[in-house]
Design a protein around this motif. Structure first.
Motif, mmCIF file in Angstrom:
data_model
loop_
_atom_site.group_PDB
_atom_site.id
_atom_site.type_symbol
_atom_site.label_atom_id
_atom_site.label_comp_id
_atom_site.label_asym_id
_atom_site.label_seq_id
_atom_site.Cartn_x
_atom_site.Cartn_y
_atom_site.Cartn_z
ATOM 1 N N UNK A 1 0.415 -0.904 0.031
ATOM 2 C CA UNK A 1 -0.259 0.168 -0.706
ATOM 3 C C UNK A 1 0.574 1.397 -0.277
ATOM 4 N N UNK A 2 0.092 2.145 -0.384
ATOM 5 C CA UNK A 2 1.875 3.483 -0.340
ATOM 6 C C UNK A 2 0.647 4.834 0.225
ATOM 7 N N UNK A 3 -0.048 4.885 1.253
ATOM 8 C CA UNK A 3 -1.420 5.655 2.141
ATOM 9 C C UNK A 3 0.055 5.628 3.265
ATOM 10 N N UNK A 4 0.957 7.264 2.705
ATOM 11 C CA UNK A 4 1.410 7.593 4.160
ATOM 12 C C UNK A 4 1.243 7.918 5.440
ATOM 13 N N UNK A 5 0.216 7.321 5.650
ATOM 14 C CA UNK A 5 -1.043 7.694 7.140
ATOM 15 C C UNK A 5 -1.363 6.441 7.961
ATOM 16 N N UNK A 6 -0.900 5.454 6.894
ATOM 17 C CA UNK A 6 -2.094 4.498 7.008
ATOM 18 C C UNK A 6 -0.912 3.560 7.388
ATOM 19 N N UNK A 7 -1.074 2.219 8.130
ATOM 20 C CA UNK A 7 -0.763 1.154 7.902
ATOM 21 C C UNK A 7 -0.018 0.321 6.546
ATOM 22 N N UNK A 8 0.945 -0.238 6.787
ATOM 23 C CA UNK A 8 1.876 -0.644 6.063
ATOM 24 C C UNK A 8 0.864 -2.153 5.338
ATOM 25 N N UNK A 9 -0.279 -2.549 4.069
ATOM 26 C CA UNK A 9 0.135 -3.359 4.183
ATOM 27 C C UNK A 9 0.390 -4.099 2.753
ATOM 28 N N UNK A 10 -0.109 -5.438 2.276
ATOM 29 C CA UNK A 10 -0.059 -5.927 1.237
ATOM 30 C C UNK A 10 -1.142 -6.791 0.728
ATOM 31 N N UNK A 11 -0.855 -6.931 -0.481
ATOM 32 C CA UNK A 11 -1.883 -7.894 -1.499
ATOM 33 C C UNK A 11 -1.395 -8.571 -1.975
ATOM 34 N N UNK A 12 -1.822 -9.744 -3.020
ATOM 35 C CA UNK A 12 -1.838 -10.415 -4.182
ATOM 36 C C UNK A 12 -0.948 -9.963 -5.545
ATOM 37 N N UNK A 13 -0.376 -9.770 -5.893
ATOM 38 C CA UNK A 13 0.403 -9.645 -7.336
ATOM 39 C C UNK A 13 -0.966 -10.078 -8.397
ATOM 40 N N UNK A 14 -0.435 -11.454 -7.888
ATOM 41 C CA UNK A 14 -1.592 -12.494 -9.129
ATOM 42 C C UNK A 14 -2.917 -13.552 -8.821
ATOM 43 N N UNK A 15 -3.730 -13.311 -8.960
ATOM 44 C CA UNK A 15 -4.575 -14.402 -8.569
ATOM 45 C C UNK A 15 -4.881 -15.658 -9.982
ATOM 46 N N UNK A 16 -5.122 -16.839 -9.410
ATOM 47 C CA UNK A 16 -5.002 -17.669 -11.029
ATOM 48 C C UNK A 16 -5.952 -17.690 -11.897
ATOM 49 N N UNK A 17 -6.130 -17.349 -13.022
ATOM 50 C CA UNK A 17 -7.060 -17.246 -14.413
ATOM 51 C C UNK A 17 -7.932 -18.272 -14.802
ATOM 52 N N UNK A 18 -7.255 -19.882 -14.103
ATOM 53 C CA UNK A 18 -8.063 -21.242 -14.423
ATOM 54 C C UNK A 18 -7.310 -22.031 -14.147
ATOM 55 N N UNK A 19 -8.055 -23.109 -14.107
ATOM 56 C CA UNK A 19 -7.197 -24.480 -13.451
ATOM 57 C C UNK A 19 -6.338 -24.557 -13.748
ATOM 58 N N UNK A 20 -5.573 -24.756 -15.187
ATOM 59 C CA UNK A 20 -4.209 -25.675 -15.536
ATOM 60 C C UNK A 20 -3.231 -24.470 -14.785
ATOM 61 N N UNK A 21 -1.406 -25.232 -14.717
ATOM 62 C CA UNK A 21 0.002 -24.378 -14.637
ATOM 63 C C UNK A 21 0.161 -22.836 -15.119
ATOM 64 N N UNK A 22 -0.314 -23.807 -16.266
ATOM 65 C CA UNK A 22 -0.386 -21.915 -17.188
ATOM 66 C C UNK A 22 -1.347 -20.413 -16.457
ATOM 67 N N UNK A 23 -2.312 -21.346 -16.289
ATOM 68 C CA UNK A 23 -3.372 -20.050 -15.690
ATOM 69 C C UNK A 23 -2.620 -19.346 -14.423
ATOM 70 N N UNK A 24 -2.192 -20.565 -13.171
ATOM 71 C CA UNK A 24 -2.056 -19.773 -11.961
ATOM 72 C C UNK A 24 0.200 -19.113 -12.025
ATOM 73 N N UNK A 25 0.021 -19.111 -13.030
ATOM 74 C CA UNK A 25 1.492 -18.888 -13.262
ATOM 75 C C UNK A 25 1.526 -17.139 -13.051
ATOM 76 N N UNK A 26 2.449 -16.140 -12.730
ATOM 77 C CA UNK A 26 2.424 -14.852 -12.223
ATOM 78 C C UNK A 26 2.990 -14.910 -13.716
ATOM 79 N N UNK A 27 2.397 -13.692 -14.122
ATOM 80 C CA UNK A 27 2.607 -12.916 -15.442
ATOM 81 C C UNK A 27 3.959 -11.933 -15.851
ATOM 82 N N UNK A 28 4.308 -11.061 -16.381
ATOM 83 C CA UNK A 28 4.880 -9.595 -16.463
ATOM 84 C C UNK A 28 3.275 -8.859 -16.819
ATOM 85 N N UNK A 29 2.431 -8.740 -17.055
ATOM 86 C CA UNK A 29 1.420 -8.261 -17.428
ATOM 87 C C UNK A 29 1.099 -7.989 -15.628
ATOM 88 N N UNK A 30 1.180 -8.869 -14.844
ATOM 89 C CA UNK A 30 0.215 -8.481 -13.671
ATOM 90 C C UNK A 30 1.412 -8.156 -13.038
#
Length: 702
Positions: free
Chosen positions: A227-256
């Protein structure tokens, strides 16, 4: 100064540094300097010893290697390399009077006028570290020859060795430490004596945005966005989420990755274990420091007003800027006695806010800006644990900081964690283990439950402050050195263990004499020895994990070279993902080692509980129920399902261990909804939406 009391020496150094700045700074520094006198005279703070020993010269350093824990090809791998403790620079007093390298004059950095005394201390420490780096070059070359890592990794080995042997005796490490900055040209000059070090490959450019994208495309990696709010606590969220059921669908991509960079900082935790190009650097940190160290990676596009909100960390952190620029502001620690319910090592994380405006106003017990510096490629910054810091990338020209800045302007830095508090290698943790081993209830600090955060509560209110600082202090780094160390000037592990045991008993009695008097005298030494074995086990696991990643990187390069002549479908077939290659991906390769880390952590807890069981047999062990021991569970465990830790329902507030990149770490459940759970980890970081099988309940419901 060699005959003066330590406190007086430190006061003189601080006043000399202030006088070199301006008469006004001298006047403002007097109260700050004299404030050191009571504690330094009574406890002989080590910074004074650095100055007093300044006239002594150091001799050439040898290398002693004996024990081995793994093999690298056909070459035995030593557990670590040991060097004689670095002597301070020949004139620390002169260093304190020298112009500050982080002053406004050269545009590199700035310090608040009231922090002139601290700036003088930084200068002394920086000179001691640079001197020690120079004296570590020979050991770094030997280390690099053994692992065939003669480039930036060997340079980093010298840097980490210099920090360990130059900063620790200077009192610069830990929550009572001193932040300091080493510029790229200083590091280059300090390591220039290494004949086999590849001087054209210094730290600048060691790892870039392009390297990050390559790692994402050839492996299976996870990342978070901060997160980027200098008045709040630092929190994180996942960059990538699975796009389907296959191995490739679960891999994080450059676009993400690119999408996350547009919103904030991309964070890859334990990158040294997952990314082969960084594994050698993580190994260098572990070997040079004699600690199980971790390496994290941070990438931020130019032009971010806040890339990390103000927060503190549980580790002493060595920051190495490898691409782009990033501004760092480091503050003195908040007074933990003002917020005893907060974790001093995790301020500004999760739901604990640490607003930048409040820090600048000194609202947390007189917090003060100690260092304001813009890091450029090759620069090295040291930030002690519990020191608030915040970063931004509003630096350089409009082109460098604008929204249209190219990938080359992206800031990339590596943080190397000197992990002591994370692995229970401090006196507070040692005291807790010793009391449990002895079956003594901790009525003084009230730390009864296994999953409780030991850095929250009454420990923050211990008085006088000097005792509290000692309680939170890490165990000596030499504790995990090799048993057969023979070099003069370096404390042997046996001596370090004996000293640590005496210090543990002294601190425990200072916290509460009545509680400490119930502990049999031999327990203090047994606890330190148990922590030493625990630390050595963790070091071996980390080293094997990093060596495995280094080997994987070489295998990949060999495979690429062998298929470079192919074209078209033949090349695609040769480089296609196979079951064998899949098992070598980091998500699978690292799992084995994280499992061993969990086993080592559990073994330490079981050791401490074994003493309680022994006391129970002999009729002792008063307070076991309050301590969350075996008596609290009774016979109810027999009726629990076999896998109750991962199947029983969870409630908000439950103390658990949660999966963080393959290893389980202490956490608290903060939200439970639709069989998904949010947790906050022991260091303040948080994760959202975890499934039940990623969370281990520590204590069954009564």
């Amino acid at each position: 100064t060699s005959k003066a009391p330590p406190g007086v020496v430190l006061v003189l150094l601080l006043l000399l540094a202030a006088a070199a700045t301006s008469p006004t700074a001298l006047l403002s520094a007097v109260p700050a300097a004299t404030a050191f006198v009571p504690s330094t005279i009574t406890s002989a703070r080590p910074l004074a010893a650095v100055a007093a020993a300044g006239a002594s010269s150091s001799s050439a350093r040898g290398t002693t290697t004996t024990k081995t824990t793994a093999t690298f090809g056909a070459v035995p791998v030593p557990r670590s390399f040991y060097r004689r403790r670095a002597a301070p620079p020949s004139s620390c007093a002169a260093a304190a009077n020298a112009d500050e390298s982080d002053s406004d004059a050269d545009g590199a950095a700035a310090v608040a006028p009231g922090a002139a005394a601290a700036a003088g201390s930084r200068s002394v420490v920086s000179e001691a570290v640079l001197s020690s780096i120079s004296e570590s070059v020979s050991s770094a070359e030997s280390w690099g020859d053994m692992f065939d890592l003669r480039g930036p990794e060997s340079i980093l080995f010298a840097v980490f060795s210099g920090i360990r042997h130059g900063a620790e005796p200077s009192g610069a490490m830990g929550c009572g430490g001193i932040p300091f900055l080493l510029r790229s040209n200083q590091v280059v000059e300090a390591t220039a004596g290494g004949a086999s070090l590849e001087t054209e490959e210094k730290l600048a450019g060691f790892f870039t945005y392009d390297d990050l994208i390559q790692a994402v495309e050839e492996d299976f990696l996870d990342a978070d966005r901060g997160s980027t709010d200098s008045s709040k606590g630092w929190k994180v969220a996942a960059v990538s989420k699975p796009r389907g059921d296959t191995f490739e669908d679960a891999r994080m991509t450059r676009e993400e990755i690119d999408a996350a960079l547009r919103k904030g900082t991309v964070i890859l935790s334990s990158a040294g274990a997952h990314i082969p190009k960084l594994a050698g650097a993580a190994l260098a940190c572990t070997d040079a420091s004699s600690l199980p160290c971790a390496l994290n990676l941070y990438a931020t596009t130019a032009g971010k007003v806040t890339s990390a909100p103000p927060h503190t960390d549980r580790q002493d952190v060595v920051v190495v800027q490898t691409q782009g620029k990033k501004r760092w502001r480091v503050y003195s620690p908040p007074d933990p006695a003002l917020s005893i319910g907060a974790d001093m090592f995790a301020r500004g994380k999760g739901n604990d806010d640490l607003p930048l405006d409040a820090l600048n106003a000194g609202e947390y017990g007189g917090t003060e800006l100690l260092l304001d510096a813009t890091l450029e490629p090759g620069d090295v910054l040291f930030v002690p644990s519990a020191f608030p810091h915040t970063t931004d990338t509003i630096v350089g020209s409009a082109e460098e900081s604008g929204a249209g800045a190219d990938a080359a302007a992206t800031s990339v830095h590596l943080t190397f964690n000197f992990d002591t508090h994370v692995w229970d290698l401090d006196y507070l943790s040692a005291r807790r283990l010793a009391l449990r081993r002895a079956g003594v209830t901790d009525w003084a600090l009230g730390q009864f439950g296994e999953g409780e955060n030991r850095y929250v509560g009454r420990a923050n209110a211990v008085q006088p402050p000097e005792v509290r600082i000692d309680l939170f202090r890490p165990l000596p780094l030499g504790l995990l050195d090799d048993d057969d160390i023979e070099e003069a000037g370096a404390a042997a592990p046996a001596a370090a263990a004996e000293s640590a045991a005496s210090e543990l008993e002294r601190i425990s009695r200072a916290v509460d004499e009545e509680t400490a008097s119930e502990v049999p005298s031999e327990i203090w030494a047994e606890t330190i020895e148990a922590l030493r074995r625990h630390g050595l086990d963790l070091m071996d696991i980390h080293r094997d994990m990093y060596i495995s990643a280094v080997e994987e990187g070489r295998t990949r390069r060999n495979e690429e070279a062998m298929t470079a002549h192919l074209r078209g479908e033949a090349l695609m077939r040769a480089r296609a993902m196979t079951p064998e290659k899949m098992q070598r991906l980091s998500v699978f390769r690292v799992r084995e080692y994280f499992g061993k880390i969990n086993e080592a952590k559990e073994a330490l807890v079981e050791w401490s509980r074994a003493g309680v069981a022994s006391s129970s047999t002999s009729g002792g062990g008063e307070g076991r129920e309050a301590d969350g021991g075996e008596g609290g569970k009774g016979g109810g465990e027999s009726a629990l399902p076999d896998n109750w830790e991962f199947t029983l329902p969870l409630d908000v507030g439950d103390q658990v261990e949660a999966d963080l990149g393959g290893a389980f770490f202490e956490a608290t459940v903060t939200k439970a909804e639709d069989e998904r759970y949010d947790v906050q980890f022991f260091d303040g970081d948080s994760m959202e939406g975890l499934s039940r099988d990623m969370i281990k309940l520590l204590t069954p419901p009564t």
